[in-house]
Structure formats: C-alpha cells, structure tokens
Design a protein around this motif. Structure first.
Motif, PDB file in Angstrom:
ATOM      1  N   GLU A  48      34.610  45.065  32.081  1.00 33.91           N
ATOM      2  CA  GLU A  48      34.061  45.276  33.345  1.00 33.91           C
ATOM      3  C   GLU A  48      35.112  45.873  34.416  1.00 33.91           C
ATOM      4  N   SER A  49      36.437  45.411  34.413  1.00 27.50           N
ATOM      5  CA  SER A  49      37.556  45.624  35.418  1.00 27.50           C
ATOM      6  C   SER A  49      37.825  47.103  35.064  1.00 27.50           C
ATOM      7  N   LYS A  50      38.167  47.563  33.693  1.00 25.92           N
ATOM      8  CA  LYS A  50      38.295  48.602  33.512  1.00 25.92           C
ATOM      9  C   LYS A  50      37.300  49.735  33.938  1.00 25.92           C
ATOM     10  N   LEU A  51      36.021  49.336  33.801  1.00 23.31           N
ATOM     11  CA  LEU A  51      34.956  50.287  34.177  1.00 23.31           C
ATOM     12  C   LEU A  51      34.883  50.446  35.519  1.00 23.31           C
ATOM     13  N   GLU A  52      35.148  49.481  36.440  1.00 19.06           N
ATOM     14  CA  GLU A  52      35.389  49.712  37.950  1.00 19.06           C
ATOM     15  C   GLU A  52      36.475  50.719  38.104  1.00 19.06           C
ATOM     16  N   ASP A  53      37.673  50.396  37.498  1.00 17.79           N
ATOM     17  CA  ASP A  53      38.632  51.467  38.009  1.00 17.79           C
ATOM     18  C   ASP A  53      38.568  52.779  37.121  1.00 17.79           C
ATOM     19  N   PHE A  54      37.708  53.032  36.282  1.00 16.28           N
ATOM     20  CA  PHE A  54      37.621  54.230  35.489  1.00 16.28           C
ATOM     21  C   PHE A  54      36.518  55.121  36.438  1.00 16.28           C
ATOM     22  N   VAL A  55      35.595  54.631  37.139  1.00 14.87           N
ATOM     23  CA  VAL A  55      34.695  55.259  37.832  1.00 14.87           C
ATOM     24  C   VAL A  55      35.230  55.931  39.200  1.00 14.87           C
ATOM     25  N   ALA A  56      36.040  54.809  39.855  1.00 20.11           N
ATOM     26  CA  ALA A  56      36.961  55.153  41.143  1.00 20.11           C
ATOM     27  C   ALA A  56      37.792  56.489  40.768  1.00 20.11           C
ATOM     28  N   THR A  57      38.626  56.118  39.730  1.00 22.31           N
ATOM     29  CA  THR A  57      39.381  57.353  38.922  1.00 22.31           C
ATOM     30  C   THR A  57      38.918  58.379  38.916  1.00 22.31           C
ATOM     31  N   MET A  58      37.415  58.564  38.180  1.00 24.85           N
ATOM     32  CA  MET A  58      36.809  59.907  38.102  1.00 24.85           C
ATOM     33  C   MET A  58      36.536  60.283  39.328  1.00 24.85           C
ATOM     34  N   VAL A  59      35.824  59.637  40.433  1.00 27.16           N
ATOM     35  CA  VAL A  59      35.537  60.221  41.628  1.00 27.16           C
ATOM     36  C   VAL A  59      36.584  60.945  42.275  1.00 27.16           C
ATOM     37  N   THR A  60      37.828  60.144  42.107  1.00 29.62           N
ATOM     38  CA  THR A  60      39.049  60.903  42.695  1.00 29.62           C
ATOM     39  C   THR A  60      39.502  62.247  42.009  1.00 29.62           C
ATOM     40  N   LYS A  69      35.819  26.713  16.547  1.00 26.73           N
ATOM     41  CA  LYS A  69      35.293  28.377  16.542  1.00 26.73           C
ATOM     42  C   LYS A  69      34.294  28.945  17.354  1.00 26.73           C
ATOM     43  N   PRO A  70      33.121  28.173  17.414  1.00 21.47           N
ATOM     44  CA  PRO A  70      32.054  28.869  18.415  1.00 21.47           C
ATOM     45  C   PRO A  70      32.305  28.863  19.744  1.00 21.47           C
ATOM     46  N   ASN A  71      33.190  27.802  20.324  1.00 18.16           N
ATOM     47  CA  ASN A  71      33.614  27.778  21.672  1.00 18.16           C
ATOM     48  C   ASN A  71      34.830  28.929  21.981  1.00 18.16           C
ATOM     49  N   TYR A  72      35.715  29.069  20.989  1.00 19.42           N
ATOM     50  CA  TYR A  72      36.938  30.113  20.727  1.00 19.42           C
ATOM     51  C   TYR A  72      36.156  31.427  20.812  1.00 19.42           C
ATOM     52  N   LEU A  73      35.095  31.696  20.108  1.00 17.83           N
ATOM     53  CA  LEU A  73      34.702  33.034  20.109  1.00 17.83           C
ATOM     54  C   LEU A  73      33.998  33.410  21.408  1.00 17.83           C
ATOM     55  N   ASP A  74      33.405  32.360  21.954  1.00 18.83           N
ATOM     56  CA  ASP A  74      32.712  32.633  23.270  1.00 18.83           C
ATOM     57  C   ASP A  74      33.598  32.920  24.292  1.00 18.83           C
ATOM     58  N   SER A  75      34.703  32.310  24.230  1.00 20.80           N
ATOM     59  CA  SER A  75      35.645  32.443  25.227  1.00 20.80           C
ATOM     60  C   SER A  75      36.536  34.080  25.072  1.00 20.80           C
ATOM     61  N   ILE A  76      36.754  34.084  23.856  1.00 13.11           N
ATOM     62  CA  ILE A  76      37.352  35.529  23.622  1.00 13.11           C
ATOM     63  C   ILE A  76      36.325  36.598  23.948  1.00 13.11           C
ATOM     64  N   ASP A  77      34.824  36.541  23.711  1.00  9.81           N
ATOM     65  CA  ASP A  77      33.903  37.404  24.147  1.00  9.81           C
ATOM     66  C   ASP A  77      33.783  37.590  25.571  1.00  9.81           C
ATOM     67  N   ALA A  78      33.799  36.548  26.341  1.00  5.93           N
ATOM     68  CA  ALA A  78      33.820  36.252  27.937  1.00  5.93           C
ATOM     69  C   ALA A  78      34.985  37.267  28.485  1.00  5.93           C
ATOM     70  N   GLY A  79      36.036  36.691  27.993  1.00  8.18           N
ATOM     71  CA  GLY A  79      37.473  37.572  28.187  1.00  8.18           C
ATOM     72  C   GLY A  79      37.339  39.039  27.989  1.00  8.18           C
ATOM     73  N   LEU A  80      36.975  39.432  26.871  1.00 11.66           N
ATOM     74  CA  LEU A  80      36.650  40.821  26.535  1.00 11.66           C
ATOM     75  C   LEU A  80      35.718  41.457  27.523  1.00 11.66           C
ATOM     76  N   SER A  81      34.821  40.835  27.831  1.00 10.88           N
ATOM     77  CA  SER A  81      33.710  41.482  28.745  1.00 10.88           C
ATOM     78  C   SER A  81      34.295  41.564  30.201  1.00 10.88           C
ATOM     79  N   TYR A  82      35.170  40.585  30.622  1.00 10.38           N
ATOM     80  CA  TYR A  82      35.745  40.721  32.031  1.00 10.38           C
ATOM     81  C   TYR A  82      36.541  41.950  32.140  1.00 10.38           C
ATOM     82  N   ILE A  83      37.458  41.956  30.976  1.00 11.18           N
ATOM     83  CA  ILE A  83      38.403  43.432  31.117  1.00 11.18           C
ATOM     84  C   ILE A  83      37.688  44.629  30.953  1.00 11.18           C
TER      85      ILE A  83
END
Length: 76
Positions: free
Chosen positions: A48-60, A32-46
C-alpha cells in the motif's frame, strides 16, 4: 528516474524481506498461523505504501512529459 527501477526480479524479493526485518524479533516465537498473518500484514502495508508513492510519481512524470512535449511541439 525511479528509485530501484533497474532491479532484477530476485532483488525485489530481497528488498521485501529487508523491509520486513523489523518484524523478526516480534515474530520469532509466534505460532505459524500468527507468524503468517504478521508477514501478510507487513507485506500488505509495504504494498500500500509503495502504491501511494507510485501514483504520485506517475502524476509528476506525466506533468514533466507534457511540459517537454509542449516545448518540443512548439519548436517544430
């Protein structure tokens, strides 16, 4: 306008779980601790990638809005 802008709140959670689907085979037998860490890392990656797209979209969008306002303002 924005992809997915009309989604309801519950659909956002479903979208996040769908994006985490590739982790299911990796996390199937984890403790369970490793599972939760993996889910947390996956959500963090998602997030961050959405934030990068969001900023570029807002500038456009700002550039397009300024161009439209400039055309409107000059026609008044």
């Amino acid at each position: 306008m924005f992809a997915g802008a009309g989604r309801r709140v519950g659909e956002n959670c479903e979208q996040l779980w769908a994006e985490l689907k590739p982790l299911t085979h990796i996390t199937w037998y984890m403790a369970k601790p490793n599972y939760l860490d993996s889910i947390d890392a996956g959500l963090s990656y998602i997030a961050e990638s959405k934030l990068e797209d969001f900023v570029a979209t807002m500038v456009t969008q700002e550039k397009h809005a300024r161009a439209k306002l400039g055309r409107w303002w000059s026609g008044v």
